[in-house]
Design a protein around this motif. Structure first.
Motif, mmCIF file in Angstrom:
data_model
loop_
_atom_site.group_PDB
_atom_site.id
_atom_site.type_symbol
_atom_site.label_atom_id
_atom_site.label_comp_id
_atom_site.label_asym_id
_atom_site.label_seq_id
_atom_site.Cartn_x
_atom_site.Cartn_y
_atom_site.Cartn_z
ATOM 1 N N ASP A 53 0.859 -1.170 0.000
ATOM 2 C CA ASP A 53 0.000 0.000 0.000
ATOM 3 C C ASP A 53 0.900 1.225 0.000
ATOM 4 O O ASP A 53 2.105 1.104 -0.088
ATOM 5 C CB ASP A 53 -0.941 0.010 1.217
ATOM 6 N N GLU A 54 0.307 2.416 0.065
ATOM 7 C CA GLU A 54 1.173 3.589 0.036
ATOM 8 C C GLU A 54 1.599 3.960 1.445
ATOM 9 O O GLU A 54 0.845 3.830 2.405
ATOM 10 C CB GLU A 54 0.473 4.756 -0.652
ATOM 11 N N LYS A 55 2.855 4.387 1.577
ATOM 12 C CA LYS A 55 3.354 4.862 2.874
ATOM 13 C C LYS A 55 3.679 6.338 2.683
ATOM 14 O O LYS A 55 4.283 6.708 1.681
ATOM 15 C CB LYS A 55 4.630 4.140 3.281
ATOM 16 N N VAL A 56 3.307 7.152 3.631
ATOM 17 C CA VAL A 56 3.556 8.581 3.505
ATOM 18 C C VAL A 56 4.528 9.031 4.584
ATOM 19 O O VAL A 56 4.378 8.685 5.750
ATOM 20 C CB VAL A 56 2.232 9.378 3.632
ATOM 21 N N LEU B 49 5.072 4.156 -3.159
ATOM 22 C CA LEU B 49 4.028 3.337 -3.787
ATOM 23 C C LEU B 49 4.533 1.912 -4.029
ATOM 24 O O LEU B 49 5.743 1.687 -4.094
ATOM 25 C CB LEU B 49 3.601 3.971 -5.117
ATOM 26 N N PRO B 50 3.634 0.941 -4.199
ATOM 27 C CA PRO B 50 4.090 -0.426 -4.471
ATOM 28 C C PRO B 50 4.886 -0.494 -5.772
ATOM 29 O O PRO B 50 4.628 0.288 -6.694
ATOM 30 C CB PRO B 50 2.789 -1.223 -4.610
ATOM 31 N N GLY B 51 5.815 -1.412 -5.841
ATOM 32 C CA GLY B 51 6.613 -1.576 -7.053
ATOM 33 C C GLY B 51 5.764 -2.093 -8.202
ATOM 34 O O GLY B 51 4.847 -2.891 -8.010
ATOM 35 N N THR B 52 6.055 -1.603 -9.408
ATOM 36 C CA THR B 52 5.288 -2.069 -10.567
ATOM 37 C C THR B 52 6.197 -2.095 -11.803
ATOM 38 O O THR B 52 7.082 -1.253 -11.936
ATOM 39 C CB THR B 52 4.054 -1.160 -10.810
ATOM 40 N N TYR B 53 5.998 -3.074 -12.652
ATOM 41 C CA TYR B 53 6.827 -3.184 -13.858
ATOM 42 C C TYR B 53 6.314 -2.288 -14.978
ATOM 43 O O TYR B 53 7.045 -1.924 -15.873
ATOM 44 C CB TYR B 53 6.869 -4.630 -14.353
ATOM 45 N N SER B 54 4.999 -2.006 -14.947
ATOM 46 C CA SER B 54 4.443 -1.160 -16.002
ATOM 47 C C SER B 54 3.198 -0.451 -15.488
ATOM 48 O O SER B 54 2.820 -0.624 -14.326
ATOM 49 C CB SER B 54 4.109 -1.998 -17.233
ATOM 50 N N LEU B 55 2.561 0.330 -16.339
ATOM 51 C CA LEU B 55 1.330 1.007 -15.930
ATOM 52 C C LEU B 55 0.132 0.433 -16.695
ATOM 53 O O LEU B 55 -0.809 1.135 -17.032
ATOM 54 C CB LEU B 55 1.443 2.516 -16.179
ATOM 55 N N TYR C 1 -3.083 0.397 -9.012
ATOM 56 C CA TYR C 1 -2.999 1.250 -7.833
ATOM 57 C C TYR C 1 -2.084 2.449 -8.079
ATOM 58 O O TYR C 1 -2.431 3.586 -7.778
ATOM 59 C CB TYR C 1 -2.489 0.416 -6.660
ATOM 60 N N VAL C 2 -0.910 2.153 -8.656
ATOM 61 C CA VAL C 2 0.067 3.219 -8.914
ATOM 62 C C VAL C 2 -0.505 4.204 -9.933
ATOM 63 O O VAL C 2 -0.439 5.418 -9.755
ATOM 64 C CB VAL C 2 1.409 2.617 -9.403
ATOM 65 N N ARG C 3 -1.113 3.690 -10.974
ATOM 66 C CA ARG C 3 -1.672 4.543 -12.022
ATOM 67 C C ARG C 3 -2.784 5.426 -11.455
ATOM 68 O O ARG C 3 -2.836 6.628 -11.723
ATOM 69 C CB ARG C 3 -2.206 3.662 -13.142
ATOM 70 N N LYS C 4 -3.634 4.800 -10.655
ATOM 71 C CA LYS C 4 -4.743 5.532 -10.050
ATOM 72 C C LYS C 4 -4.213 6.672 -9.175
ATOM 73 O O LYS C 4 -4.735 7.775 -9.185
ATOM 74 C CB LYS C 4 -5.570 4.551 -9.202
ATOM 75 N N HIS C 5 -3.140 6.372 -8.429
ATOM 76 C CA HIS C 5 -2.566 7.392 -7.552
ATOM 77 C C HIS C 5 -2.052 8.573 -8.377
ATOM 78 O O HIS C 5 -2.304 9.734 -8.039
ATOM 79 C CB HIS C 5 -1.435 6.795 -6.709
ATOM 80 N N SER D 146 -8.582 2.085 -1.419
ATOM 81 C CA SER D 146 -7.925 2.334 -2.700
ATOM 82 C C SER D 146 -7.274 1.123 -3.341
ATOM 83 O O SER D 146 -7.116 1.089 -4.542
ATOM 84 C CB SER D 146 -6.876 3.431 -2.524
ATOM 85 N N PHE D 147 -6.869 0.151 -2.548
ATOM 86 C CA PHE D 147 -6.211 -0.996 -3.164
ATOM 87 C C PHE D 147 -7.260 -2.018 -3.564
ATOM 88 O O PHE D 147 -8.145 -2.314 -2.791
ATOM 89 C CB PHE D 147 -5.227 -1.624 -2.173
#
Lengths: 810, 60
Positions: free
Chosen positions: A144-147, A162-168, A177-181, B52-53
């Motif tokens: 999940d996201e850490k702030v 944000l969580p690690g991701t190979y692509s969007l 999740y990353v894209r949405k953020h 959100s997740f």
């Protein structure tokens, strides 16, 4: 507040303009720049557009555009100045107040960390934000996201990991999740963390971020490895080619982090000369297709919240989520008609060239794209762009031996046959050290609590308070706190295995077995996390794309022995099986894993049906964990354990003592037998008797529903208040019979009953928090209740069969 | 008598703590019990995480 919220006649000062590309440029050109005063001339509710006065001329903005501009209204500034001491001395009535606050707020930068899994985002986050988030040398640690918030050179940074991701793309939860953020939260700067030792693959995500037309800074992380490998990289050249500043960093020791945030400030203040928007060239034909679709998107007003280039590319890739987003704004479907037409033309043109390309292939052996669909063509074009860029600035050292040791170690630890015994040996060594080394400090802590108990007994008059302190609080909390050294040693080993990269190999060798049993190979990571605590393990299942595997993993995670069960294991093992402690502990952990896999097989056949997806997981190179990281993780766990002692274990010990002490009776034996605790225990005893448990064991297991450590404290308190021999222990001195608690247990339990209890604790229902986590993650109480029911049933059956069979044999 | 009063107060405090802890856990506000500062189950973080997740829709 947002510009759209400014009421007619109100004035405010611009803090920042969100958005990107042409839209942002247009707004800024209209005069909406930081520090400029703007007045709402006409903002009627539901009316669009809104009329503003800025720099002595009038402009109108659509409400959706005005929502992209953050301002401080004079009214808001007035209130803030009155309520905050920091602003004392500033005249609240003047416009300067809003200017002042706008300038302050403008110095807050929201930065989102985006990068491939295991590229060191969380390491950078921890160093920059002085945080202690979990890191590990395998993917999927951050779910999940850490702030984190910190100050740097007069600016406040809100850093979001944000969580690690190979692509969007929209294939996995973390990608979405990353894209949405990025789209919805609109961070000021995207900090793209790139693994310097694996540039080509990492830059793929960078090209997709470039498509999104967002402001970026690149952290070229693990730069030490890049240098050691002997590879040569012209950072300036790559920076120019990608249109963003690149800062070399080493997340493990913090090298380059200060410079990185200085660069982010420069980019934010638009002082950086390298920042420019580039287009990743997808080739003439694809670029033409993208341009046509972009024009169509412009005509439908898609330019405000999302880059039309990114949207066009994603629509050509058949991105389901963005298709849905487009449908909402394009009800007549003209964008889709255009998209389908372009895809069709692209497909036909590819087929048209088959003859030519086959000819070329025969002649030159070159590759061709005749049969590739548009999605693969886009991916290929991106990789071609990356390879082209790297050809100009990167020179690989073909003689590099940097990862040679990884290959040599992998030849053994991931070997078809050797991999399993190596895993077992690692586990045995871990538990041997946990038990053998942990025994010494454990005896010291035990002696300290024994002395404390004696101190209370000898200095206080007899009464309920003395009993509460000695038999309840000191005995209860002391019985759990003695295992702190064991917990620390276990975590030291687990941290080492995680940070070195071995855990990813363990998942790799388990994949085949897991797959046969209906589980995803990726399930092994959450299952291993379950050794620490089942709750984050349940949450870590979010990284599993496949719904069936995700639910199955969630249901079987409670079989993994969490650290809360260790105190109970060690109490029983040191009391009865101390000679074979490491073997018994290894056996218990293995049995838990085997039962998890068997249950998964059973559930995948009868309860959760569906197809499972193939397993793709990165095997990171082995890295020597830094002592700081391993010790910090170990200490964090130790701190959590101690915190628990002062809260839930303390409260539970007091309640268990009260239930065991009241109603009072002059005869201690009679008091214990008639206590409320005994009544509860004797009520459930008939059900538990086939497992070989007396009423004291039964209530101890019942109390473990809140937290598993409570089983240990309850056992100690109940036996301490009910046992005739307990008083003799007041004169106890640590000797060969083991600790004070072990001796108490030995006097009240048979080895067979203890073994049966070990099995029951391993398998029976997880703690309340885990149950709630299963409910939250699955979205249904049904699965949480199912987990409770099946674990209790399984534990009862296994313990009963074991106890009855061994009783017959003996 | 004093001992009994002190014990009663401690007991009441422990009972309130346990009941409150159970209520908060069931509501998903109290953290998992691990006590860590960044517990994924705790308060706003838990809600943020859950909102959100993407989660499983078991009826799919």
């Amino acid at each position: 507040m947002l510009l759209s919220e400014l009421q007619t006649g109100e004035r405010g000062v611009v803090v920042r303009v969100a958005g990107h590309g042409a839209f942002r440029k247009r707004i800024i050109e209209m005069g909406f720049i930081k520090g400029v005063t703007v007045e709402a001339i006409l903002n009627a509710p539901l009316n669009d557009p809104i009329k503003y006065r800025i720099m002595n001329f009038e402009v109108s903005l659509r409400r959706s555009d005005a929502e992209k501009v953050e301002i401080v209204s004079e009214k808001e500034a007035e209130l803030e100045i009155v309520s905050h001491d920091d602003y004392r001395g500033i005249d609240a009535d003047e416009q300067s107040a809003a200017q002042h606050i706008a300038a302050e707020r403008g110095k807050t930068i929201n930065v989102a960390l985006v990068g491939n899994p295991n590229c060191g985002k969380t390491s950078i986050f921890n160093i920059a934000a002085h945080a202690h988030e979990r890191v590990g040398n395998y993917s999927g640690v951050t779910v999940d996201e850490k702030v984190g918030t910190f100050e740097h050179n007069g600016y406040t940074f809100n850093l979001i990991d944000l969580p690690g991701t190979y692509s969007l793309s929209a294939y996995s939860p973390e990608e979405l999740y990353v894209r949405k953020h990025i789209i919805e939260k609109n961070p000021d700067i995207i900090l793209n963390v790139v693994d310097g030792s694996n540039l080509e693959r990492n830059l793929y995500l960078t090209t997709q971020l470039i498509d999104m037309d967002i402001t970026m800074v690149m952290a070229l992380n693990m730069f030490d490895e890049l240098k050691r490998s002997g590879d040569k990289l012209d950072i300036e050249q790559l920076s120019t080619l990608l249109g963003m500043p690149i800062v070399p960093t080493t997340g493990r020791n913090g090298d380059g982090i200060d410079k990185l945030f200085d660069t982010i400030i420069d980019v934010y203040e638009e002082r950086d000369v390298k920042t420019r928007h580039i287009h990743v060239n997808h080739g003439r034909e694809l670029e033409r297709s993208i341009k046509r679709l972009r024009t169509e998107l412009y005509e439908h007003g898609f330019s405000d919240s999302l880059s039309t280039r990114f949207l066009a590319i994603k629509l050509l890739e058949n991105d389901k989520q963005l298709e849905q987003y487009t449908t909402e704004r394009d009800p007549d479907g003209s964008v889709f008609k255009m998209r389908d037409q372009i895809a069709d033309e692209f497909f036909r043109s590819s087929h048209h060239s088959i003859d030519d390309t086959e000819h070329v292939q025969k002649e030159h052996g070159g590759d061709h794209r005749a049969h590739q669909d548009i999605e693969s063509a886009i991916t290929d074009a991106k990789y071609a762009f990356i390879r082209g860029a790297l050809a100009e600035c990167y020179e690989k050292n073909e003689k590099s031996t940097l990862h040679a040791h990884t290959d040599r170690i992998d030849a053994i630890v991931t070997h078809r046959w050797l991999g399993y015994p190596v895993f077992l040996i690692f586990m045995f060594i871990t538990f041997f050290c946990t038990f053998a080394i942990g025994q010494y400090p454990m005896d010291w802590i035990d002696a300290l609590f024994g002395w404390l108990g004696e101190l209370v007994n000898s200095n206080m008059t007899e009464g309920p308070l003395r009993s509460l302190l000695a038999d309840g609080i000191i005995a209860g909390v002391g019985s759990v706190i003695v295992f702190l050294p064991n917990i620390l040693i276990l975590y030291l080993f687990i941290s080492f295995m995680e940070d070195s990269g071995y855990m990813a190999r363990a998942a790799f060798i388990m994949d085949k077995l897991m797959h046969k049993m209906g589980l995803h190979g990726k399930s092994f990571i959450p299952m291993i996390m379950g050794f620490g605590c089942n709750v984050p393990a349940i949450m870590a299942t979010r990284t599993i794309e496949d719904r069936k595997s995700r639910l199955l993993t969630m249901l079987v995670i409670p079989m993994m022995s969490c650290s809360a069960r260790i105190p109970v294991y060690v109490i029983l093992v040191s009391a009865f099986f101390s000679k074979y402690a490491a073997l018994v502990l290894t056996g218990l952990y293995l049995l838990g894993m085997i039962m998890a896999v068997l249950m998964a097989k059973l559930f995948s056949r009868f309860v959760v049906k569906g197809d499972s997806l193939p397993f793709v997981m990165e095997l990171p190179p082995y890295r020597m964990p830094t002592a700081k990281a391993v010790l910090r993780h170990t200490w964090e766990k130790g701190k959590e354990y101690l915190k628990k002692m002062g809260t839930i274990i303390l409260a539970a010990s007091i309640i268990v003592w009260a239930l065991s002490y009241f109603p009072t009776n002059a005869d201690k034996k009679m008091q214990a037998e008639n206590s409320y605790m005994a009544k509860i225990g004797k009520t459930i005893e008939p059900v538990m008797a086939p497992c070989g448990f007396d009423w004291q064991q039964s209530v101890s297991l019942l109390s473990g529903v809140f937290a598993k450590e409570v089983v240990a404290s309850t056992m100690t308190v109940v036996y301490a208040t009910s046992s005739e021999e307990a008083e003799e222990l007041e004169d106890f001195e640590a000797e060969e019979n083991g600790s004070r608690i072990s001796q108490l247990i030995q006097q009240n339990m048979s080895p067979l009953s203890a073994a049966s209890m070990l099995l029951f604790i391993l398998l029976y229902m997880p703690c309340l928090s885990t149950i709630v986590a299963i409910k939250n993650e699955s979205g249904k109480w049904k699965w949480a209740l199912f987990t409770m029911a099946y674990t209790i049933g399984l534990a009862w059956v296994v313990s009963t069969v074991f106890f009855q069979l061994v009783s017959l044999i003996l | 008598m004093i001992q009994t009063i002190i014990v009663a107060i401690i007991l009441a405090a422990a009972a309130v703590f346990v009941v409150r802890g159970i209520m908060r856990t069931v509501k998903g506000k109290g953290g998992c019990g691990c006590g860590c500062d960044n517990c994924p189950m705790k308060g706003d973080k838990g809600r943020l995480c859950n909102d959100s997740f993407p989660q499983i829709n078991v009826d799919d």
